[in-house]
Every structure is written in C-alpha cells, then in structure tokens.
Design a protein around this motif. Sequence first.
Motif, short mmCIF file in Angstrom:
data_model
loop_
_atom_site.label_atom_id
_atom_site.label_comp_id
_atom_site.label_asym_id
_atom_site.label_seq_id
_atom_site.Cartn_x
_atom_site.Cartn_y
_atom_site.Cartn_z
N ASP A 12 24.10 34.36 -61.62
CA ASP A 12 25.41 35.21 -61.65
C ASP A 12 26.20 34.17 -60.87
O ASP A 12 27.71 34.68 -60.80
CB ASP A 12 25.03 36.54 -61.44
CG ASP A 12 24.93 36.93 -62.39
OD1 ASP A 12 24.40 37.17 -63.27
OD2 ASP A 12 24.91 38.55 -61.52
N ARG A 64 11.48 23.84 -62.41
CA ARG A 64 10.45 24.99 -62.52
C ARG A 64 11.61 26.16 -61.39
O ARG A 64 11.26 27.72 -62.69
CB ARG A 64 9.10 25.07 -61.62
CG ARG A 64 7.97 24.28 -61.59
CD ARG A 64 6.94 23.95 -61.08
NE ARG A 64 5.70 23.06 -61.79
CZ ARG A 64 5.14 22.45 -61.02
NH1 ARG A 64 5.15 21.73 -59.90
NH2 ARG A 64 4.23 21.95 -62.00
N GLU A 65 12.40 25.66 -60.29
CA GLU A 65 13.21 26.85 -59.73
C GLU A 65 14.17 27.73 -61.70
O GLU A 65 14.41 28.27 -61.57
CB GLU A 65 13.46 26.41 -59.09
CG GLU A 65 14.01 26.85 -58.28
CD GLU A 65 14.01 28.29 -57.37
OE1 GLU A 65 12.40 28.24 -56.90
OE2 GLU A 65 14.05 29.51 -57.21
N ASP A 95 11.90 29.75 -63.41
CA ASP A 95 11.50 31.12 -63.09
C ASP A 95 12.72 31.95 -62.77
O ASP A 95 13.00 33.07 -62.74
CB ASP A 95 10.73 31.02 -61.66
CG ASP A 95 9.66 30.23 -62.33
OD1 ASP A 95 8.93 30.60 -63.23
OD2 ASP A 95 9.02 30.16 -61.41
N GLN A 96 14.05 31.61 -62.84
CA GLN A 96 15.13 32.37 -61.73
C GLN A 96 15.35 32.37 -63.33
O GLN A 96 15.82 34.10 -63.48
CB GLN A 96 16.21 31.45 -61.13
CG GLN A 96 15.92 31.75 -59.82
CD GLN A 96 16.97 31.00 -58.94
OE1 GLN A 96 17.86 30.99 -59.16
NE2 GLN A 96 16.76 30.19 -57.75
N SER A 131 13.03 35.02 -64.90
CA SER A 131 12.83 36.45 -64.38
C SER A 131 14.52 36.92 -64.35
O SER A 131 14.73 38.61 -64.50
CB SER A 131 13.02 35.97 -62.66
OG SER A 131 11.43 36.41 -62.25
N TYR A 132 15.65 36.21 -64.52
CA TYR A 132 16.82 37.33 -64.25
C TYR A 132 16.92 37.97 -65.75
O TYR A 132 17.28 38.96 -65.94
CB TYR A 132 18.01 36.10 -64.37
CG TYR A 132 19.75 37.08 -64.58
CD1 TYR A 132 20.40 36.88 -63.72
CD2 TYR A 132 19.87 37.10 -66.15
CE1 TYR A 132 21.54 37.50 -63.97
CE2 TYR A 132 20.90 37.46 -66.51
CZ TYR A 132 22.14 37.78 -65.16
OH TYR A 132 22.96 38.43 -65.06
N ARG A 186 14.19 40.66 -66.47
CA ARG A 186 14.47 42.12 -65.57
C ARG A 186 15.74 43.07 -65.96
O ARG A 186 15.97 44.19 -65.80
CB ARG A 186 15.19 41.67 -63.90
CG ARG A 186 14.10 41.23 -62.75
CD ARG A 186 14.42 40.73 -61.92
NE ARG A 186 14.09 40.41 -60.86
CZ ARG A 186 14.11 39.73 -59.47
NH1 ARG A 186 14.78 40.20 -58.70
NH2 ARG A 186 13.12 39.61 -58.60
N HIS A 196 7.99 36.19 -63.38
CA HIS A 196 8.11 37.25 -61.74
C HIS A 196 9.02 37.70 -61.86
O HIS A 196 9.88 37.81 -62.55
CB HIS A 196 8.61 35.51 -60.67
CG HIS A 196 7.34 35.24 -60.83
ND1 HIS A 196 6.65 34.89 -59.66
CD2 HIS A 196 7.14 33.91 -60.99
CE1 HIS A 196 5.73 33.38 -60.09
NE2 HIS A 196 6.11 32.69 -60.99
#
Lengths: 657, 657
Positions: free
Chosen positions: B512, B632-633, B636-637, B640-641, B644, B657
Amino acid sequence: MPPPVPPDGIDPAWLPPAAFRPLGSRRTLIRGRGGPLVETVYGEVAEACARFGGSVGWGGGAACDLVLDVAGEAGDDESFTLVRDADGPTTVTASGGRGLLHGLFHLLRLGEGAFRGRWEPEVHRPALPLRMLDHWDNVDVHPVMGQVERGYAGGSIFWVDGRARHEPQRVRAYARLLAACGINAVAVNNVNVHETEARLLTDRIGEVAALAAQFRAYGIRTHLSVTFAAPIVLGGLATADPLDAEVREWWGEATRRVYDVIPDFGGYVVKADSEGQPGPFAYGRSHADGANMLAAALAPHGGTVHWRAFVYDHRQDWRDRSTDRARAAYDHFAPLDGEFAANAVLQVKHGPMDFQVREPVSPVIGALPRTRLAVELQVTQEYTGQQRHVCWLGQMWSEVLRFRLDGETPVGQLADGLVGVSNVGDDPYWTGHPLAQANLYTFGRLAWDPGADPRRVLDEWIALTHPGAPDALVSGLHAVLDGSWRSYEKYTAPLGVGFMVQPGHHYGPSVDGYEYSPWGTYHFADRDGVGVDRTAATGTGYAAQYAKVWADVYESAASCPDELVLFFHHLPYGHLLRGGSTVIQHIYDTHFDGVAEVTAARDTWASLRDLVEPSRHARVAELYEEQLRSAREWRDQVNSYFFRKSGVPDAHGRRIH
Amino acid sequence: MPPPVPPDGIDPAWLPPAAFRPLGSRRTLIRGRGGPLVETVYGEVAEACARFGGSVGWGGGAACDLVLDVAGEAGDDESFTLVRDADGPTTVTASGGRGLLHGLFHLLRLGEGAFRGRWEPEVHRPALPLRMLDHWDNVDVHPVMGQVERGYAGGSIFWVDGRARHEPQRVRAYARLLAACGINAVAVNNVNVHETEARLLTDRIGEVAALAAQFRAYGIRTHLSVTFAAPIVLGGLATADPLDAEVREWWGEATRRVYDVIPDFGGYVVKADSEGQPGPFAYGRSHADGANMLAAALAPHGGTVHWRAFVYDHRQDWRDRSTDRARAAYDHFAPLDGEFAANAVLQVKHGPMDFQVREPVSPVIGALPRTRLAVELQVTQEYTGQQRHVCWLGQMWSEVLRFRLDGETPVGQLADGLVGVSNVGDDPYWTGHPLAQANLYTFGRLAWDPGADPRRVLDEWIALTHPGAPDALVSGLHAVLDGSWRSYEKYTAPLGVGFMVQPGHHYGPSVDGYEYSPWGTYHFADRDGVGVDRTAATGTGYAAQYAKVWADVYESAASCPDELVLFFHHLPYGHLLRGGSTVIQHIYDTHFDGVAEVTAARDTWASLRDLVEPSRHARVAELYEEQLRSAREWRDQVNSYFFRKSGVPDAHGRRIH
C-alpha cells in the motif's frame, strides 16, 4: 489581547507584561537574606513596578501590599506559604529562594485576586521533586532527524549547525517561562547521542555551563544526555563495561570535571541498548549495573542519572507474532527492582509503546516499588499532529497520572518525577503552533500537581497568556482545546490500535505504514478483523503484566474499555463494543465525527478573530486549514482501508472512497 | 577469468586486456587519412600490439592480417564494412573515423574468428542514429536524492560535492566502454536541474567542455540537461516564455557560447512541466513551443533538443478514479504531432508509467509519426532491484523494441533513438553490482540493433568480460542472467499492477506504499479483487489510446495477456487467467517460485567460484544474500497482504504469514 510578538522576535507566551500588572502596580517589601534566586525575584518585581508604577524595597516596617518573606537562599526546599488578612498585606513565606520564586509565579496566576479579601494560610509544595524537560536537540544537524529530533518548532534554541548558539537572553527568557510553570530541570541535548554531542561531556562542557548559568537564575538544574560508550569514544578505553575499574574511574573523573564548571549540575540522561544506542548488554551486564555505575560517579556531587526504560527489539520480524514490543520494558526492568542506586531514576514512557494518541498506562510504572521512577511524556507532538494540529494533551496526561495501576495509588503518587520531551524551538512562538504553548505549560503544572484538574490548568494558561481575556475568548479557547485530543484520536488510529502513520517522519496516515516493518508495531488487519491479541489466554500475555485488578479487565474483550480494545484484542469487524457500536461502524463514525469536530474548531477559532492579536490569529487559522486537510486525509484513508478490507458499508450511507 | 580490479581501482568491464589478444597478436595496417578518431583506433591497436606482440603501421603494401581502411575523418557516418578472403587479410572499411572505431570494437567481439576463414562483405550500420546515455548526476549533493539521483553505484564519476571531479582518465575509460557497445551520446547531468546544475549551461560550461574532450576521443557527443527557467534564473529576465523575443535571444546567445567551447556539443535534454520542473505551461504555451524554441537555438550549430514526454499530474487525489496517469503523456503529446522542429526529439519512456518491471509499451511511441522520437529505458535499476538484485533487462527491452504497436512496425523501427538512464557511478565495478554491467552493455548493443537477439548480446558480453570463459562459466552466467528479469517480476508486483514499493527510495515491498499517495499509482485492492480498470467501456479509457489491434486485445480481460491483466482490469481474486490459474493463486505461486528461482541462482553462482576472479565472485555472492532476503520479504509481504484481504488459502498449503 496579548501583544504581538515583541521586537526581539520572541513571544512572551504565558508571561506577557500585562500579567504583571496586579503585582507591578503595588508596594512590595522583600524581607530576609538575599541570594541569586531572591535577586531574580527582586528583579522581576522591580521590572513590573517600573512598568506599572508600584514600588519594591528590602526590609520591613513600611506600609505595603505584599511581603515576600524568605529565610535565606540555601536548600532545595521549593515550598512556599501564602497568607492574607482581609486588609492585607499578602504575604508569601519561603525557606529559600526556590520557594520564593514559585510563590512569585503563583501570585501572577492569582492576579488581582492575590490582593483582595482574606487567604487562609496555604502551603504549596510540588508533589514531584523531579520536573524535567528533555530536549532532543542535536548539536550537529542530523542528516535524517535534523537540528531537533522530532522537533516541530524550528531549530534548537541551544545549538545551530554544530555550534552553540550563544544566545543567553533567549535561554534566560526560556528558563523564566519554565520556572513559571514549575519545571526545575532541563536536559539540553538529545538522548540519541551522536559523535559531536558526545563531546559536550568533556571538551565542550563549557557550552553546557553557559546554558546552566542562565537556567540557574530561575532555579533550574541542567542535565546532559551522554553516550554509554563515552569511555571508548571520548576516553580511548577499550571497553565501556560498567564493572570495569578503569571505566568507572573514567566516569568518576569526567563527572568531577563537569561539577568543576557546573556545581549544581543535575546529572545524566541515558538511552542505552535502545534503537541502536550502546549499552551494558554488550558486556553481559544488566541495566542496573549500567545505571549504578553512573549513579556512583554522580553521587558525591549530588547528581542523578535518568536511565530510560525504552528498551525493545527494533529489529523484529513482522512474521513472528509471539514477540511483543509492548512487553519489552517490563520484561527487561521489573526483575531489576531493588537493584538501582538511590540516585538512579528509571525513566519510563507513560505507555508501553511510543507516545501514541492512546495507550494503556505502562505496567512498568507499578512494577518497581523499590526503584525511583520518573514517568516520561512527549510534549513535542510526534504522533499527535506535530504542532500543525491542535492537540492539547492535558486531558490525556491527567488520565495517566490519575490512573491507579494497583487499584489504589494514582500514577502521580507512584512516580518520583515527571519528564517531558520538549516541544520548543527557535520559532517566535517557541512551539511553532501558538496553541501548543498550552501543552508545555500544562506539562509543568501537572508535574507540580499531578492531581490537578487539567481544565483548571488551562484556565491559568488562558488567563496568563491573554490577560483580561473576555469570556468569549476564554470559552472559545476552551472550545478549541478541551476536546482536541479526543478529536485527534477520533480521526486517526482507532480503539487504541496505534501507529498507522507514515514511516519515518510520522506525519499523516499510512494504515499499513508500519505493518510489515521491523519496529514491532502491527495491527494485523485482515478481511475479518483487526487488533493485537495481547491476552494471557491466547495472545502475547502482555495483559498479565498488570495487577489483577487491570489484568482481568484487559483480558476480556467484554470488559476492556473500548478505547483500548484493539490494543488488547484482535476482534471481528462485527464485534459489538461496550459503547453499542460495532468495531467497523465505530471506525467510520469516529472518523466522520473527528473531521466534523476539527471543522467546528476551525470555525470557532475564526470567530475569535477580533479577540486575538492578528498575527497570532492568522498563524493558527492557517494551521487549522492544514489540520483540516490532514484530518480529511486520515478519515478517508482509514475508512477506505477498512471498507476495502471488511466490505461492510457505512450504516449511514456516507461516502467512503 | 578476468583479472581483479586493476591498481587504478577501476574494473575493465567488457574491455579487459585479454579481449585484445586476437588483435594485438597480429599485423595491422591502417590505410587512409588520419584524424582524431583514427588516432584513437591507432592507439588502441598499438597498445594491444605492445601487449601481445603484434604490429601496427600506416599505409599499404606490407603483408598483414588486418587492414583498417578509412577514407577520412569527417562526417557522421558510423557504418563500416567487414570482408575477408579465406587467406586474409581481414579488412574493415569505413568512410570516416566513427565507422572505423565501431569496426575496431566489432573485431574484438569476433575475437579469433575475425581472422579465420572467409567473410562475405558485411555492411554494419546502426539502426538508430541517437544512442544516448543520460546521467541523473547532480553537481551538488541533493539533500534527498544524493549525488546521483536513483544511483546505486556510489558517487558520480563527473561531480562531487558541488565540484567537477576532474578525473579525465576515468572519464576516458568510461567513454571507451560506451563506444565499445555502440553509445554515441551522453548527457552529463540530471534532468532535474537544481540551482547549481543550471549554471553548467553558462559560467560552468568549462567543466562540461572538459568532459566533452574525453568523450570526443571515442566519438561520443556531450549533452546537457538544462532548466526551462534558465532565462530567469541565469539570465535575470522576467519571463521564460518560449515565444518572447528576449527569451529566444537569450537562449540563442547562451547556446552560441556553448558551441564556442564545445564545437560538437550534442544539445539539450529537458524535463519540463514535470514533477515540479518549470515549463511552457506557465505561459500558456505548448510543449512544441517550448521544444522548438530550444531547437531554434541549437539548429545553427547542428544540435538537438531531447524533450521528455514524462508529463503528468503528480498532485493527484487518490480518491479520484477518473484521472489516470497512464493516459497523461499521450493526452499531452499526441495532439502536437507535426508541430515539433526537425532537430527536436521527443523522449518517451517505454511504458506509460515509470520503469516498472512490467508495463505495456507506451502508445505515445506510435502516436506521433511526424515527430522524431527516442524511447527512454532505465538502465539504472530504480524499480528492478537497485543493483543489489540481479535483474538483466535485455529480455524486457528487446520485447519492447520488437513490439508492433500498429501490428506491423516494431518499436525499434518507429524510433529515431534509444536513450538509457545510466547505472554508472564511481564504484570500482562501475555499476555497483558487477553483473549490472551486462545491462549497460546490452542497452548499447540494442540501441545499435534493436532487433538483435538479447541472448546473443549476452553471449558477447560474457565473451568480452570473461575472455576464454569455459563452457561452465558461460552457461552459468546465462543461467543466472537470462531469466533474472522474470524472476524479479515473479517475486514483486504481480500481473502488471506495478509499484507496491517503499515510498521515496523505492527499494523493497510496501503493497500500500503508493496506494493513497498523490502520485497516480494505485492498485485498488479490496477484499474482492485488485487491479486498475483502464478499459474504454468501464474504466479510464487508456486502452483506447492504442491502435485497434491492441486496443481490442487489452480491452477484454479474456484476451489481455496475463502479465498485463491487472494493468488494464480490476479483477476478482477468483478470476481465471489465460494461464489457467486464478489471480490469487497466481500471486501465491509466482511469489513462491520467484524466491525459489533466486535461491537456485544464488546456488548456481556459488558453483562458479573457481571460475570467477575471487573479489568479483565474493561481491556477487554477498549481494545474492541480500537479494534472497529481499525476495523473501517481497514474497511474504505480498502473499500475506493478499491472503489477509482475500481470505483465500493457498491451494498448495504453503505457509503464508
């Protein structure tokens, strides 16, 4: 109407000449032995008399309206007694210059009332002996943080571009303002101590001494933030191990040299093992070891070390939901209770995170009964509008100070001191936003009396800053200030969840700005709900750090106060709050309401135009436009974010983008 | 194995001494008239011969292996002809020094092959006459952007701390590298022209002339970025109106003075009315008026103005879904076709946004048939890993250059020039990441021949940089480079949606980060879907800026290529892509795959340890660790985003995650 900013370019704030009229138009006698602070009092009265036709003299006997009675200069006693027969004179008695000075400023607050009717003997003494303002001022301009870290009022009044400013008049005027609201200690540099700032302790101590000379004239002791690594970076030692004899000797000698030039030096402020600052962990020592080493160096000279409890892992992994930054200070420090020296003060932020608009009271404050403890507040508005928004924090601070962590004793009685992070810079109004002066004044007065009604403190500030203010101005200022903190809360991060700010500078909204960061600041919003589970049953266990009376309340979403419910619980958007609204509808409602309240405050301020000095009025009016723009941005981003996530429409059909 | 970085601290890149062995070990004759560029060629051959035992002489007659045949120095003709009988000699013929120089570097690429067998006469000439590298180097260190805006290879090779570096050897070595891959123009300062940089045009032109002298020796013309406000800020005029006679006269005179000291000066580069830069809009004039004024000043001297088409509203309101930044350049410039002077070149970014890892080809490129046009690529990896990630862009650029906007003519034939934003700094490897050298080389070669197979260009780069590389190294380098762009795409912003980067510096994920910003860069993800509706039917209408052959394809989600589908459509997470996966599953799959590919590339690189000079190998190995951490970051972000938001679990049950 207060006068415009005077020709020297510095606003008189709550000490405008007109506030001295009641005193300056009367006859004053000062009885007793003199000394520097008594001289200060004499000078204040004499200047007021020169302006308003009164008189001041030494000794007794002559007819007068006011007697200032002082036993001598010596001592730390700050108390004074006020008494008046129906036909006068008004008498202020103090055992020393400190009490007399506080008595003088008390007279200003009383105004004409001080000289009318009868006053039964009243003893005034500060509830907290430590009332300190910490400047996060850098000597060098920091490449990211600038001249003042988290400063929103221009440059530093002490330092500029690596040098001391050498403006004694400004520092003296500042000391006078601080004394007038009850502050008795100042730290003159940032707790993040960089290379140049480290040297204030040694070869540049003369610059600190020059500041101390100005503060001393108003009974304020000067403190210095130091780096734990000083023995290495300044002393050339191989270690800063607090149990190393050479290190201890180095600190002892360095401290002795400080007192050579500043005999009333207050002591050190230390941020250790925190956000990259060095500390005792590197040597396998505890924070008590670290603090006590400095306490030992200061003890022979009567100094104090302020050791900050702001220690947490700022390299956290957002994927790891078991680590909880909120727990960190308690986990680190509660086990150390009883190990700190008598002249070490543990400086604890009022909440467990970092000066958010709403946090629970830190359980650390109740967890170290055998440790001297100071509560730290942030007067500078890092997370509360950065002095572009009106956000008077008196209400919040008062709630913290009156909170009873054990169900009985208010925080204001558990603490030995109150520390504020300064909101002052070289701005002509001192604080950037003219109305942010009220935060500084309120901080000082609450430090003197943590049980005071903050609205009464605001009355004082209004009356001093705007002598003779008509009722319309008084009520107008209350209207824009009283509820401003709750308005700010409404249009920003909801229900205690915190953060949601733009990374780095922290101004303006970014709901996910810190969500995937290493800073330990998450809200875990997904399509079903939002909030952090900090319960003992299913969460991080933070709630169990409180005494049972609060642990039980916070543990259950049914009993947790609404304003903190997302701090303690991850809840579905449809969860019914105690207030009767759902989480999602509460978010929408408060965000629309918050903006409406800012609009109303702006309009109220506009209506005061003829009652406020034009340039001051104009500056506030201009800032209100920015506040309103920013509040709308907060409203729209937060509402859109949660609408996009939850899919739940606003029950009232208002526009969500 | 290439040698370690030589003692002067500068890597030879694709011109290591060993690459000159085939040439330097033979007998060369240069026939024809000399001149500075022919001297350069002679010097190159002579130095190679000194090292490898060959010989070089002037004139004809003697037995030799190589004849360099040149008619004279004059002219802009860059072509050369190569021919060889089975028993030699190899002959390179050119009408002037420029062509001869290109022929020389062509011989290096051929290596031993140049001197074996029979070569039918081959005429080599560049497809594009303008092959330019733009440096976004600042003279002063910019407080936010630093010495090089979007630079990831240390400081500038031209400027330091407000001064010229005066390092002619380094600039000459740089010119040689650029010439060897076909670049013939360089702009030496940032298109965002700040106060100090503006003065390069006038009183500091001598510093530019010193650079031009080095570039000239390798056939490269020097250009300067100028501010449109120059007549005001430098000339003291009251206006910069391009139709004002005084303004035009000022530019004419300023330009004449430039040519006094740099007779072969290339011309100006201008970013006007863009991201805060001044421009003709302020005077109610068109961009054609602005460009033509500068074109008129340059025309008498043979110079060219490069006018950037990067014009859009960067103060957009995220709430307003009708404004579309992607449309802006077309809307601004397409109506101006035919109005630009013959020596004005419209410089158009390859995509409609800003150098994202995946964008459609800008429709502007096909919309101005009567306008000279250069396509701008970003060699510096602002959005593609910032030279900490391996991301070889040859494949992407080649796809752009071979794209047929009208269904027939490839972009490489529509354009008159190719411009790259430089990725070079004062790093010993020139580009920070040693493998990022491949991007610079590939850019130059694709500018010379936009139809070239990029993998063949990579073969050249490998062979030159690692002369005599064993097959294992060649295939290893291909393995880590060939697919690196697609790997980067996989683990970053999916399906053409773009951005999702950390604001400001643009490194690392923030889904975002630009969603509620004023920059016009949104993905509109909510709990149901994601993407931007740019269709003509229901969206911003951007798709209709294309010729019908593409407008139809992009208009429908059913026909739109998967890799661009979220650029053109807002789609539910469950939408079935052409590839057979849903949008959400595609996001999960590509992000897991992307990280796996980086892991594999890292391991491949590790296996090359004995084949690559140790310090170079170590640097790349270290950077791979950062790339893997960052990938990896991202994974995962992003996962996950979207998990969610969508609530859809991964079909393969991997950990989100």
